[in-house]
Design an enzyme around this catalytic site. Sequence first.
Site, short mmCIF file in Angstrom:
data_model
loop_
_atom_site.label_atom_id
_atom_site.label_comp_id
_atom_site.label_asym_id
_atom_site.label_seq_id
_atom_site.Cartn_x
_atom_site.Cartn_y
_atom_site.Cartn_z
CE LYS A 251 -4.43 0.99 2.23
NZ LYS A 251 -5.26 0.80 3.45
O1 G3P Z 1 -9.03 2.15 4.49
C1 G3P Z 1 -9.02 3.42 4.94
C2 G3P Z 1 -9.77 3.54 6.18
O2 G3P Z 1 -9.19 2.79 7.14
C3 G3P Z 1 -10.02 4.94 6.65
O3 G3P Z 1 -11.26 4.95 7.19
O4 G3P Z 1 -13.15 5.72 8.51
O5 G3P Z 1 -10.82 6.47 9.09
O6 G3P Z 1 -11.96 7.35 7.09
P1 G3P Z 1 -11.82 6.21 8.03
#
Ligand code: G3P
EC number: 2.2.1.2
Length: 241
Positions: A83
Amino acid sequence: MEFFIDTAIVDEIKEINAWGVLSGVTTNPSLIVASGRDFREVVQEIAEMVGGAISAEVTSLDAEGMIREGQEVAQWSEHVVVKLPLTPAGLQACKALTSQGIKTNVTLCFSVPQALLAARAGATYISPFAGRVDDIGWDGIDLIRQIKEAYVLGGIETKVLAASIRHPMHVVQSALAGADVATIPYKVFTQMIKHPLTQAGLDGFMKDWAKRAGASSETPSSEAGTNPQAGGVDAQGGSKK
Ligand code: G3P
């Protein structure tokens, strides 16, 4: 649309993996820290358990460092996908790693131009963050739709991996927007499976089943998932006792 789970917490992965619905797992530095585990150890354990595509993110910010790290984490398991952040250095590393046959997931994507750049750098997956786009009052699902449309029109094979999923409707909308994969947090999986009519229907079946001739008076609780077969009931519904 394939499902990945967005967590590095092994117990959460184990539970949802048992449903037979996972094609991979995504992690990022925040999720690895939240798991409290050693990076390499937990990625290898997850890869062993789930197989599929396991995203592990580099933490270097320069291209050379990212390439070095990417080559290292790719050795951890055949299932590892490296990644990389959507920065100039991330694109440079993406080009170098994909030319060495290493799968890549370019993350922190927030626009169609960014997604087109990542595809040209050879990304296997692109991760637009739907929830974070919504957070600033823009339409995260529309971003996913536009990226997929541009990719299809351009004959681009990079897979659209809908990320930053916040609720079950994000999953539905991502599928309808043409996403190839959605990476879903544990909590959202537990919300997706629930429907009051499913529960009511199962309770009704169990109640009727308990009324059949020769059945014990105890009604199995569908909530607990006890299986009428457990009591050794034969195909005709009669008791084997
Ligand atoms: O895969 C990306 C994710 O982990 C971010 O999610 O909910 O922190 O925006 P969030």
